[in-house]
Scaffold this active site. Sequence first.
Site, PDB file in Angstrom:
ATOM      1  N   THR A   1     -85.329  -9.017 -30.036  1.00 29.91           N
ATOM      2  CA  THR A   1     -85.980 -10.060 -30.817  1.00 29.91           C
ATOM      3  C   THR A   1     -86.779 -10.964 -29.898  1.00 29.91           C
ATOM      4  O   THR A   1     -86.364 -11.266 -28.789  1.00 29.91           O
ATOM      5  CB  THR A   1     -84.962 -10.893 -31.611  1.00 29.91           C
ATOM      6  OG1 THR A   1     -85.653 -11.972 -32.235  1.00 29.91           O
ATOM      7  CG2 THR A   1     -83.855 -11.462 -30.734  1.00 29.91           C
TER       8      THR A   1
ATOM      9  N   GLU B   1     -80.419 -11.579 -35.200  1.00 26.67           N
ATOM     10  CA  GLU B   1     -79.045 -11.767 -34.704  1.00 26.67           C
ATOM     11  C   GLU B   1     -78.027 -11.887 -35.828  1.00 26.67           C
ATOM     12  O   GLU B   1     -76.827 -11.864 -35.594  1.00 26.67           O
ATOM     13  CB  GLU B   1     -78.957 -13.049 -33.858  1.00 26.67           C
ATOM     14  CG  GLU B   1     -79.782 -13.054 -32.580  1.00 26.67           C
ATOM     15  CD  GLU B   1     -81.232 -13.486 -32.803  1.00 26.67           C
ATOM     16  OE1 GLU B   1     -81.699 -13.443 -33.964  1.00 26.67           O
ATOM     17  OE2 GLU B   1     -81.891 -13.853 -31.816  1.00 26.67           O
TER      18      GLU B   1
ATOM     19  N   TRP C   1     -93.415 -12.141 -34.854  1.00 29.55           N
ATOM     20  CA  TRP C   1     -93.509 -13.310 -33.992  1.00 29.55           C
ATOM     21  C   TRP C   1     -94.681 -13.240 -33.025  1.00 29.55           C
ATOM     22  O   TRP C   1     -94.992 -12.183 -32.481  1.00 29.55           O
ATOM     23  CB  TRP C   1     -92.243 -13.459 -33.152  1.00 29.55           C
ATOM     24  CG  TRP C   1     -91.014 -13.797 -33.932  1.00 29.55           C
ATOM     25  CD1 TRP C   1     -89.940 -12.985 -34.143  1.00 29.55           C
ATOM     26  CD2 TRP C   1     -90.705 -15.046 -34.586  1.00 29.55           C
ATOM     27  NE1 TRP C   1     -88.994 -13.653 -34.894  1.00 29.55           N
ATOM     28  CE2 TRP C   1     -89.443 -14.912 -35.175  1.00 29.55           C
ATOM     29  CE3 TRP C   1     -91.396 -16.252 -34.729  1.00 29.55           C
ATOM     30  CZ2 TRP C   1     -88.841 -15.936 -35.903  1.00 29.55           C
ATOM     31  CZ3 TRP C   1     -90.803 -17.273 -35.456  1.00 29.55           C
ATOM     32  CH2 TRP C   1     -89.542 -17.108 -36.033  1.00 29.55           C
TER      33      TRP C   1
ATOM     34  N   LYS D   1     -94.951 -17.360 -36.729  1.00 26.41           N
ATOM     35  CA  LYS D   1     -94.553 -16.150 -37.447  1.00 26.41           C
ATOM     36  C   LYS D   1     -95.666 -15.718 -38.391  1.00 26.41           C
ATOM     37  O   LYS D   1     -95.902 -16.348 -39.408  1.00 26.41           O
ATOM     38  CB  LYS D   1     -93.257 -16.348 -38.198  1.00 26.41           C
ATOM     39  CG  LYS D   1     -92.570 -15.029 -38.449  1.00 26.41           C
ATOM     40  CD  LYS D   1     -91.149 -15.199 -38.838  1.00 26.41           C
ATOM     41  CE  LYS D   1     -90.399 -13.902 -38.586  1.00 26.41           C
ATOM     42  NZ  LYS D   1     -89.122 -13.888 -39.245  1.00 26.41           N
TER      43      LYS D   1
HETATM   44  P1  ADP Z   1     -86.586 -11.155 -39.427  1.00 26.06           P
HETATM   45  O1  ADP Z   1     -87.025  -9.843 -38.870  1.00 26.06           O
HETATM   46  O2  ADP Z   1     -85.566 -11.120 -40.521  1.00 26.06           O
HETATM   47  O3  ADP Z   1     -87.748 -11.992 -39.790  1.00 26.06           O
HETATM   48  P2  ADP Z   1     -86.293 -12.624 -37.005  1.00 26.06           P
HETATM   49  O4  ADP Z   1     -85.117 -12.756 -36.137  1.00 26.06           O
HETATM   50  O5  ADP Z   1     -87.523 -12.000 -36.468  1.00 26.06           O
HETATM   51  O6  ADP Z   1     -85.776 -11.843 -38.253  1.00 26.06           O
HETATM   52  O7  ADP Z   1     -86.704 -14.026 -37.621  1.00 26.06           O
HETATM   53  C1  ADP Z   1     -85.779 -14.919 -38.109  1.00 26.06           C
HETATM   54  C2  ADP Z   1     -86.430 -16.242 -38.348  1.00 26.06           C
HETATM   55  O8  ADP Z   1     -87.392 -16.128 -39.385  1.00 26.06           O
HETATM   56  C3  ADP Z   1     -85.493 -17.328 -38.803  1.00 26.06           C
HETATM   57  O9  ADP Z   1     -84.839 -17.957 -37.730  1.00 26.06           O
HETATM   58  C4  ADP Z   1     -86.459 -18.267 -39.510  1.00 26.06           C
HETATM   59  O10 ADP Z   1     -87.158 -19.078 -38.594  1.00 26.06           O
HETATM   60  C5  ADP Z   1     -87.439 -17.308 -40.140  1.00 26.06           C
HETATM   61  N1  ADP Z   1     -87.037 -16.991 -41.521  1.00 26.06           N
HETATM   62  C6  ADP Z   1     -86.401 -15.879 -41.955  1.00 26.06           C
HETATM   63  N2  ADP Z   1     -86.227 -15.912 -43.288  1.00 26.06           N
HETATM   64  C7  ADP Z   1     -86.762 -17.071 -43.720  1.00 26.06           C
HETATM   65  C8  ADP Z   1     -86.888 -17.710 -44.996  1.00 26.06           C
HETATM   66  N3  ADP Z   1     -86.446 -17.130 -46.105  1.00 26.06           N
HETATM   67  N4  ADP Z   1     -87.479 -18.906 -45.030  1.00 26.06           N
HETATM   68  C9  ADP Z   1     -87.943 -19.508 -43.919  1.00 26.06           C
HETATM   69  N5  ADP Z   1     -87.869 -18.964 -42.690  1.00 26.06           N
HETATM   70  C10 ADP Z   1     -87.283 -17.766 -42.586  1.00 26.06           C
END
Ligand code: ADP
Length: 542
Positions: free
Chosen positions: A186, A332, A444, A439
Site C-alpha cells: 500500500t 490494512e 494513491w 486519491k
Molecule cells: P482501498 O484500496 O480500499 O482504497 P487503501 O488502503 O488504498 O484501500 O485506501 C484506504 C483509504 O481510502 C482510507 O484510509 C481512506 O482515506 C480512503 N477511503 C476508503 N474508503 C473511503 C470512504 N468510503 N470514504 C472516504 N474515504 C475512504
Amino acid sequence: MQMVSEWRATLTYPLTLSRVLERMIRYWGHVDVVTRRPDRSLHRTTYADLYRRAHALARALTRLGIRPGDRVATLCWNHSMHMECYLGIPITGAILHTLNLRLHPSDLAYIVNHAEDRFLIVDDVLLPLFEQFKQEVRLERVFVIPFSGESVPEPYESYEELVKGPFEPFPYPDLPEDTPAMMCYTSGTTGRPKGALYSHRAMVLAAMATMLADTFAVSRRDTILAVVPMFHVAGWVLPFSAPLAGARLVLPGPHLDPESVLELISSEGATFSGGVPTVWLGILDALERSPEKYPLRRELRVAVGGSAPPESLLRRMKRAGIRLIHGWGMTEVLIGIQSHLKPYMETWPEEQQVAMQLKQGMPVPLLEARIVGPEGEVPPDDRTMGELQVRGPWVAGSYFRGEAPEAWTPDGWFRTGDVAVWDAEGFIKIVDRTKDLIKSGGEWISSVDLENALMTYPKVKEAAVIAVPHPKWMERPLAVVVPREGETVTEEELREYLRPKFAKWWLPDAFVFTKEIPKTSTGKLAKLVLREQFKDWKWPES
Ligand code: ADP
C-alpha cells in the site's frame, strides 16, 4: 458434575484457506466462473475446474521448491487464472503477493525486490509492463499466463505447464492459522510502499464477514461481478467469499470501461458488484444514456468505497433502482465500516437518510473502531474530530519486515490516518486525512514525491502539491509553484520534466505560479491553508 470449562467442540481446526477449497469442491463444483478475455470473448469455467487447477498449481510450486513463507507474486487482471493463484498459492504455505499494475515500473521494481518475490506469474498482455522493470528485479522464475489466447513468447515459461496434466490432489500441509496467506503493498501512508500481510485466519474470517446480511450479504444466490481489481485489498475478499458462499463469479479481465462492465452486469445477471465512486459514476452515465440497452436484476446491490462517494452518486443509484452499500476499507483493514441504515432510519425524511448513508457508518461485526483526539476518545457528538483507529481479527498487526511500527498504537490499534467524527447512532464520518496523499479514481498519488521532484528542477524554488476535489476522479493533484528569483517557468516544461519519473495519471492537472507558499509555525508547507484556498477550483472539463 461436569464442569462447563470441559466443553469442547466436536472439531477444532485452524482456519486456513484449504477450508474454502474443500467447501467449494464439495458443494459448488458446478457453479460457473466467467471471464472476459482481452479479445472480449467470454471464457467459462467452473469451481470444480478451478479446484483441480489450483491443486495442480500448488503441487507444481512445491515441486519447484516454493516453501512456506516464500512470496509468489502475480501481475494480473481479474480472471479465472488469477483466481487459481488466489486459491493455489496460499495452500502451499507460500504468500500470494498481488502487484498493482497501475504503478510506475520503478515502484513495481522496488516492491518486488523489497518483498523478495521468488516467482512471478504474469499475464501475457502485461509483459510490456513487466519488461519495463524486468532488469531491475531478482526473480527466480517467471510464468506467463496465455490470457490473450496466443502462445507464450520465448524465452518465458508458460503458466499452463504448471497446471496441466491429470488431476492429483495436493496434500495440504498442516499450516497454523496465523500463517501469512497474502500480501498487498500500500502507498496509503506516507513514505515508501509497505506490505500489508494477511493470515489465513484473517482471510477466512473476513470472507465470513462479507457473507453477513448486514455487510455485503454474499450468498449462493449471488452473481458477483468483481470490478475491484484483485490486486487491491485482496479484491475486497470476494475471491474467497464467492467460493465459500457458492456465488457465481464474473471477472471483467482488462475491460473496465463503463459500457463493458455494464454490459456484463446485464448479460450475466449480476446481483452484486462494487468499486470506487469514479467507476460507478462512469457506469451510471452509460446506464442513464441508454437504460433500455442494459436491463438490470432487481436484486442488484453495489458496494462503493475507497473514496467518499458524492451525494449525486447515491441519488442516481436510487433512481436506477440499484441498492447502494457505502463502505470504508483500507488495504490494512480489508472489510471495515459500512453505512447500512438502522431499520427505524428508513422512516426518516429522505434528506436525513441520505446524510446517514453518506457517512462511512459502523464497523462490521468483530471489527472495533474508536476515534482518538488529543484528550483521548472523542465523544459521539458528530463534531469533535480525532484519528480513526481500528482493530480486529483481520486487521494487519504489522507491515512486512516490521516497517513503520508507528502505524500501531502502543495498545495495539491500527492508526488509519483518517480524521473522523462519530454520532450518537454510532455512525462514523470521515472528515479529513492526515496522510499527505491524493486519491484519484481510487489510486494513491504521493504529493510528497511530486513536490520533491518539482523542487529538483533548477528553476523552481518551492513547490507544494495538494489534493483538489474533482467531479470525476474525486481528487486530482494541483501544484503550487514558486519560481526562483528572476526565472520564468511554464506549465509545459514542468510537465515534461515530471513525465519520465511518474505514471501519466500522477502528473498534476494544474500548475499555479505564485510568489510564496504559506508555512505553518514550524516552517512546513501549510497544505491545509492551500487546500482551503483551492477547494472551489474549477477543472477545465467540469
Ligand atoms: P482501498 O484500496 O480500499 O482504497 P487503501 O488502503 O488504498 O484501500 O485506501 C484506504 C483509504 O481510502 C482510507 O484510509 C481512506 O482515506 C480512503 N477511503 C476508503 N474508503 C473511503 C470512504 N468510503 N470514504 C472516504 N474515504 C475512504
